[in-house]
Design an enzyme around this catalytic site. Structure first.
Site, PDB file in Angstrom:
ATOM      1  N   GLU A 205       0.443   1.923  -0.513  1.00  0.00           N
ATOM      2  CA  GLU A 205       1.765   1.428  -0.910  1.00  0.00           C
ATOM      3  C   GLU A 205       1.645   0.293  -1.925  1.00  0.00           C
ATOM      4  O   GLU A 205       2.358  -0.711  -1.845  1.00  0.00           O
ATOM      5  CB  GLU A 205       2.551   0.946   0.310  1.00  0.00           C
ATOM      6  CG  GLU A 205       2.833   2.031   1.332  1.00  0.00           C
ATOM      7  CD  GLU A 205       3.527   1.506   2.568  1.00  0.00           C
ATOM      8  OE1 GLU A 205       4.608   2.008   2.897  1.00  0.00           O
ATOM      9  OE2 GLU A 205       2.985   0.591   3.217  1.00  0.00           O
ATOM     10  N   GLU A 285       3.852   9.964   4.569  1.00  0.00           N
ATOM     11  CA  GLU A 285       4.289   9.268   5.777  1.00  0.00           C
ATOM     12  C   GLU A 285       5.687   9.736   6.145  1.00  0.00           C
ATOM     13  O   GLU A 285       6.692   9.213   5.657  1.00  0.00           O
ATOM     14  CB  GLU A 285       4.244   7.747   5.604  1.00  0.00           C
ATOM     15  CG  GLU A 285       2.817   7.200   5.536  1.00  0.00           C
ATOM     16  CD  GLU A 285       2.749   5.682   5.646  1.00  0.00           C
ATOM     17  OE1 GLU A 285       3.820   5.034   5.749  1.00  0.00           O
ATOM     18  OE2 GLU A 285       1.627   5.133   5.628  1.00  0.00           O
TER      19      GLU A 285
END
EC number: 3.2.1.23
Length: 658
Positions: A205, A285
C-alpha cells in the site's frame, strides 16, 4: 414401517451421493498434477484478460493466513481447510521484526526467542505445497497488517532522524541486510524451481505514502524490485493499492498493479483496468470483515454482503485474495496502531485478529466459510481434487482456577536482571536504552525509577510532552493513577493525548527517601518511539535527574526464572499473579475469560498470549491446545489495576461487549 423405510432411503441416498462425490474427486487431478503435467516451463504470467500458470489458465482464488499468527501445530489444519474450500493459493506476509529481533541477529525458527517456534516460514510454505496450495508472498519490509510498526523493527529508530520506507541510505542498508537473509530462503521455493511460490509483492500500500506527493519515492520501490531480481526471485512481481485514491502513486512501470478497497468494487476495478488496460484484474485484499480496536465495537460484515461483493468481483473476471481467510491471533505485544482523525488520535488493535473471517480466530468453520466455498468453486478455471473437510477442533471450558501466588511490583522489579537496567541522567525512549545487545527495548513496559526522593505536601508531578502510551505512577510501590475504564480518560494525565500533564500526589506520598516509579506501557507502535522522551519529568517545577530505567519485557526465559513467589494478598500496584491449570488427557483449545480483570497480559507456560482490557470489545483470550501440557500448566497474569481472584475458562469466545 413407512417412517423406517423413509429414513433408510435418505441414508442410502446420502451414502450414494457421498460415494459418488468421493469417486468424482478421486478422478480429478490435484492442483499440482494439473499445472505441472508435462513439466514446468513457466510460472505465473499475465495477459489482458487473466493469468496463466505454466501456460494454463488460472483464476487465483487465494486466502490470507499469516504463519506468525497461527501456532505451527495448526498450520496444516488451517491450510487444509483453505484448500477444502476450493481455494488454490495461500497468501502470507513475512514479519521483519520477528525475524530480526535484535539488529543483526536473525531467527528463522532456530533461535531461542519467544516466537522462534513460529518462524520457520520455509516449513510453512512447504506445508502449503503438501496441501496442494500455491503461495503468494508479501515480504515487506512494511506489511501493515495491524502489526507493530508494520513489522519494521523498533530498534531501527536508534539511528537519529531515521526515515523508514524511503530511499534513505541508512534505511536501505538495514532493509538490504534483512532481505539478504530472507530472499535466499525463498529462491528454491518458487514454482519454476519446483516449489509453490507464484508471486511476490513489492512493499505494501505504498500509494498511501506517495498520495498527494508531487514526486512519490518510486526509487525506493525500484530498489526492492531490483533486490528481488538480484536474488533470482523471478516469480511475478506486483504492487497493491486502492486504484481510485492512490492512482499510480504506489506503482512501478512494468510491474503488475493489484487492488484493495472496502467498497465500490466496480468503480475500483474499472479504474484499475483504465490504469493498466493490458493487464488482468486482481483484488489482493478482499475483506470479509475488519480488525478490532480497543474502546470500539467488534467489527463484522454480514455473510450476504461479503458474498455479494465477492460475486461482483469474480464476475468482472478478477482473481481474488481474501484478507483474512483466517486471522488468528496477534500474540505477545505485537499489535499495531493507526492514527485517528479525532480524539483519541491513535487507535490500538486488539490481540484477537478474528477479522470476522471465514475461519474464526480458533480455526472454526463459520456460515461465511460455507457460503464462500460454495461460491468460489463456480469460478475456478479448472476443477481439481479437494480434500475432505478436516474435523472441527474440540474446545474445552476447563474448571476455573484460583490465583494462588503473586509477585507485587517492588518484588518484581528486584527480579529484573542487571542487563535490563540502565542509569541515565534524563528519561529516554525504550528504543534508545542500552539493552538487548545494543538494540534497545521494543516491546512491553519500561519503568523509570527515581529513589531517595523528598516529597513535600501539595506536590505536583509533571511529564513534559506526552507519555507513549500510558504512564502509571507509583510512590513506594503504591499506585497513584486511576484505573482506565473509558476512552475519555486518555485526554488526562499519563496518556499520549495531553501534553505537559500534571498529577497532584496525595498526602500518603509525602515524606523523605521516597521511591518514584513511572511505568509506561507501549500499546502498539506505528512510526514512533515509546516511553518518555519529549522532555524531563518535573516535581514542583524542578527537573528530576539521575534515573534508573528498567526494561520490563516479559520474555519467556525471564518469566520462567522468576522466584520468591508470595501468597496472594491485597496489592496496591501492578502485580504478577500465578495460578496452575491441571489438564487431564490430551489438551484442547480453550479461551480465558478476562471480564473480571482490568488490563494487562496473560502468559501460558511462559508464552505471552496477548493483551486483555476491560474496555473491550474482546474479553476472551484464545489458548491453542499446543501451548498446553498434559498435567500442570502455569498461567500468569500481569494486572495493572484490578485483579480477580480466579481465572475462568470458556469454550466460546467473547468478541464484543454486548
Amino acid at each position: 414401517m413407512e417412517q423406517n423405510l423413509c429414513v433408510f432411503v435418505i441414508i442410502l441416498a446420502t451414502t450414494f451421493l457421498s460415494q459418488n462425490y468421493c469417486t468424482a474427486q478421486d478422478n480429478l487431478p490435484t492442483l499440482y498434477e494439473y499445472y505441472t503435467k508435462g513439466g514446468i516451463d513457466s510460472g505465473l504470467t499475465t495477459y489482458p484478460d487473466g493469468f496463466l500458470l505454466n501456460g494454463k489458465n488460472i483464476t487465483i482464488i487465494s486466502g490470507a493466513i499469516h504463519y506468525f499468527r497461527v501456532h505451527p501445530g495448526y498450520w496444516r489444519d488451517r491450510l487444509r481447510k483453505l484448500r477444502a474450500a476450493g481455494f488454490n493459493a495461500v497468501e502470507t506476509y513475512i514479519a521483519w521484526n520477528l525475524h530480526e529481533p535484535e539488529m543483526g541477529v536473525f531467527d528463522f525458527g532456530d533461535g531461542d526467542n519467544d516466537f522462534s517456534p513460529f518462524l520457520n516460514f520455509r516449513d510453512y510454505i512447504r506445508t502449503a505445497q503438501e496441501e496442494d496450495l500455491l503461495v503468494v508472498i508479501r515480504p515487506g519490509p512494511w506489511i501493515s497488517a495491524e502489526w507493530d510498526n508494520g513489522a519494521i523493527p523498533g530498534w531501527i529508530y536508534r539511528e537519529a532522524n531515521m526515515r523508514i520506507r524511503r530511499s534513505y541510505a541508512p534505511f536501505i542498508k538495514r532493509m538490504t541486510a534483512f532481505f539478504d537473509q530472507v530472499f535466499p530462503l525463498l529462491r528454491d521455493l518458487q514454482f519454476t524451481e519446483g516449489g509453490p511460490i507464484i508471486a511476490f509483492q513489492i512493499e505494501n500500500e505504498y500509494g498511501l505514502v506517495g498520495k498527494g506527493a508531487s514526486h512519490p519515492d518510486t526509487a525506493y520501490l525500484a530498489e526492492i524490485h531490483q533486490q528481488m531480481l538480484n536474488h533470482n526471485l523471478t516469480a511475478l512481481h506486483y504492487t497493491m493499492d486502492a486504484p481510485i485514491s492512490s492512482y499510480r502513486n504506489g506503482s512501478l512501470d512494468g510491474v503488475l498493479m493489484t487492488a484493495n478497497f472496502q467498497s465500490d468494487p466496480v468503480g475500483q476495478l474499472t479504474e484499475l483496468k483504465r490504469l493498466q488496460p493490458d493487464q488482468p484484474l486482481w483484488d489482493m485484499e478482499l475483506y470479509p470483515g475488519w480488525f478490532d480496536n480497543w474502546f470500539e465495537k467488534h467489527q463484522t460484515k454480514t455473510t450476504e454482503a461479503f458474498i455479494n461483493m465477492t460475486r461482483t468481483i469474480l464476475d468482472m473476471n478478477s482473481s481474488i485474495n481474501i484478507y483474512m481467510f483466517h486471522g488468528g491471533t496477534t500474540f505477545g505485544f505485537m499489535n499495531g496502531a493507526i492514527p485517528n482523525t479525532h480524539t483519541p488520535t491513535w487507535k490500538f488493535h486488539t490481540s484477537s485478529y478474528d477479522f470476522d473471517a471465514p475461519l474464526s480466530e480458533a480455526g472454526d468453520y463459520t456460515e461465511k466459510y460455507n457460503a464462500t466455498a460454495d461460491l468460489v468453486k463456480k469460478y475456478l478455471a479448472v476443477q481439481t481434487r479437494l480434500p475432505e473437510l478436516p474435523a472441527q477442533s474440540v474446545k474445552e471450558a476447563y474448571p476455573a482456577i484460583l490465583v494462588t501466588e503473586q509477585l507485587e511490583f517492588n518484588r518484581l522489579m528486584d527480579l529484573v536482571s542487571t542487563s535490563d537496567r540502565v542509569t541515565a541522567t534524563d528519561v529516554t525512549a525504550m528504543e534508545l536504552l542500552d539493552v538487548n545487545g545494543g538494540s534497545g527495548q521494543c516491546y512491553g513496559f519500561v519503568v523509570y525509577r527515581k529513589t531517595g526522593l523528598q516529597v513535600p505536601p501539595t506536590t505536583t508531578l509533571e511529564i513534559t510532552g506526552t507519555a507513549h502510551d500510558m504512564a502509571v505512577v507509583m510512590v513506594d510501590g503504591v499506585r497513584k493513577t486511576e484505573p482506565i475504564t473509558s476512552v475519555q480518560q486518555v485526554t488526562g494525565f499519563g496518556y499520549w493525548q495531553l501534553s505537559n500533564a500534571t498529577l497532584s500526589l496525595d498526602d500518603a506520598s509525602v515524606g523523605s527517601n521516597r521511591t518514584l516509579d513511572i511505568l509506561v506501557e507501549n500499546w502498539g507502535r506505528r512510526y514512533n518511539l515509546k516511553g518518555l522522551y519529549n522532555g524531563p519529568v518535573l516535581l514542583n517545577g524542578e527537573v528530576l535527574q539521575d534515573w534508573e530505567i528498567l526494561a520490563l519485557q516479559f520474555k519467556k526465559i525471564w518469566i520462567q526464572s522468576l522466584s520468591d513467589w508470595q501468597e496472594v494478598s491485597e496489592s496496591s500496584g501492578p502485580t504478577l499473579y500465578r495460578a496452575s491449570l491441571e489438564v487431564e488427557g490430551t489438551p484442547r483449545d480453550t479461551f480465558i475469560n478476562m471480564t473480571t480483570w482490568g488490563k494487562g497480559n496473560v502468559f501460558v507456560n511462559g508464552f505471552n498470549i496477548g493483551r486483555y482490557f476491560s474496555v473491550g470489545p474482546t474479553h476472551t483470550m484464545y489458548v491453542p491446545a499446543p501451548l498446553l501440557n498434559q498435567g500442570a500448566n502455569e498461567i500468569l497474569v500481569f494486572e495493572l489495576f484490578s485483579p480477580s481472584s480466579e481465572i475462568i475458562f470458556t469454550d466460546t469466545p467473547i468478541l464484543d461487549n454486548s
